[in-house]
Design an enzyme around this catalytic site. Structure first.
Site, PDB file in Angstrom:
ATOM      1  N   THR A   1      -2.456   6.831   0.248  1.00 49.33           N
ATOM      2  CA  THR A   1      -1.585   5.895  -0.437  1.00 49.33           C
ATOM      3  C   THR A   1      -1.366   4.688   0.460  1.00 49.33           C
ATOM      4  O   THR A   1      -1.797   4.664   1.606  1.00 49.33           O
ATOM      5  CB  THR A   1      -0.224   6.531  -0.753  1.00 49.33           C
ATOM      6  OG1 THR A   1       0.500   6.702   0.468  1.00 49.33           O
ATOM      7  CG2 THR A   1      -0.389   7.888  -1.427  1.00 49.33           C
TER       8      THR A   1
ATOM      9  N   SER B   1       1.391   3.855   1.707  1.00 49.76           N
ATOM     10  CA  SER B   1       2.448   4.120   2.687  1.00 49.76           C
ATOM     11  C   SER B   1       2.044   5.144   3.727  1.00 49.76           C
ATOM     12  O   SER B   1       2.565   5.153   4.829  1.00 49.76           O
ATOM     13  CB  SER B   1       3.720   4.604   1.977  1.00 49.76           C
ATOM     14  OG  SER B   1       3.459   5.805   1.271  1.00 49.76           O
ATOM     15  N   CYS B   2       1.114   6.036   3.379  1.00 55.29           N
ATOM     16  CA  CYS B   2       0.744   7.102   4.305  1.00 55.29           C
ATOM     17  C   CYS B   2      -0.719   7.438   4.126  1.00 55.29           C
ATOM     18  O   CYS B   2      -1.166   7.659   3.006  1.00 55.29           O
ATOM     19  CB  CYS B   2       1.597   8.349   4.053  1.00 55.29           C
ATOM     20  SG  CYS B   2       1.118   9.765   5.046  1.00 55.29           S
ATOM     21  N   GLY B   3      -1.454   7.479   5.216  1.00 53.66           N
ATOM     22  CA  GLY B   3      -2.884   7.691   5.105  1.00 53.66           C
ATOM     23  C   GLY B   3      -3.332   9.118   5.277  1.00 53.66           C
ATOM     24  O   GLY B   3      -4.485   9.420   5.018  1.00 53.66           O
TER      25      GLY B   3
END
Length: 279
Positions: free
Chosen positions: A110, A112-114
């Site tokens: 996403t 926001s966070c990989g």
């Protein structure tokens, strides 16, 4: 190709008065990265520097080690002939083994966070080909505290949207600390991958003598990306996580956070920051 920003009409309410006005928004679109036609990951990103993003991702996931490991990278058209520039197919060199794409290596990411899409804990921690702990870089505290202003001045899209993260590379091989590249993206991990992909294109991996500055917090994932690229110093404007600090200490990476004004916290390898040597 998709634009980096788009205009939208919004209702603005202030002091009880509502007005209609245009706003500039940062674009967020999916990018599917394929290896030899096989889907590997989908990441939500700001369009632009997509080849850098793909190559930086492949390096920080341990799939490639250098630019020579990539033969080609090209956008793929839809079967109807249209091209949204949202699918990128990478062909690896013949001697580079492709990753095993299965349930334990699920790369859906996403903005926001990989790493939260990875399906097993074993897929999270990766082994680096490079050793940032062996880097003899030393940087003055004054040089580090001067970096955020340089980064902010280069954040053109953030200035108009307020909606993007940024990452920058500062080169201290000659002692001057020149800011070599800045990349912006809705995803902090994408901004870092774009910067590392740029370094890969310019023959600068491993990134010895470099400082990576990120505009937000220092997560485990960003710390791991720095380690995978051989970066000896990671600096963040906001807070680090406990796991980021643990990983930095384990790998000999200097982790700086809460970099604001003339102050900073150094969580590991403070000997690299001149003026912050332990007593």
């Amino acid at each position: 190709m998709s634009r980096i920003t788009q205009r939208r009409r919004v209702s603005h309410l202030a002091a009880g008065d509502a007005t209609q006005r245009p706003e500039t928004l940062a674009v967020e679109e999916p990018l599917e990265i394929r290896l030899g036609g096989v889907p590997l990951t989908v990441t939500m990103r700001t369009p632009g520097s997509d080849i850098e993003l793909a190559q930086g991702f492949l390096l920080t996931e341990g799939i490639i080690a250098g630019r020579d490991d990539v033969l080609t990278a090209r956008y793929c058209a839809h079967p109807d002939g249209t091209n949204t520039y949202n699918v990128l197919d990478v062909t690896l060199a013949p001697d580079v083994a492709p990753p095993a794409v299965d349930i334990t290596r699920n790369f859906y990411t996403t903005s926001s966070c990989g790493i939260c899409g990875k399906a097993s804990l074993e897929a999270v921690r990766l082994a680096s080909r490079y050793s940032p702990g062996e880097d003899g870089l030393r940087v003055s505290a004054a040089a580090v505290t001067a970096m955020p202003d340089q980064l902010r001045a280069a954040q053109d899209v953030f200035a108009t949207t307020g909606g993007l993260h940024a990452a920058a590379l500062f080169d201290f091989r000659d002692g001057d600390g020149t800011m070599r590249v800045v990349r912006e993206d809705v995803g902090r991990h994408n901004a870092v991958d774009k910067v590392i992909g740029w370094a890969l294109e310019h023959g600068r991996v491993p990134l010895a003598g470099a400082v990576l500055l990120v505009s937000g917090r220092a997560s485990f994932e960003l710390t791991q990306k720095a380690v995978m690229a051989g970066i000896p110093v990671l600096a963040a404007l906001s807070a680090p996580s406990s796991l980021a600090v643990d990983l930095a200490a384990e790998c000999g990476l200097t982790l700086v956070a809460f970099l604001r004004g003339a102050s900073m916290n150094v969580y590991s390898r403070p000997d690299r920051i001149i003026g912050c040597e332990p007593v």
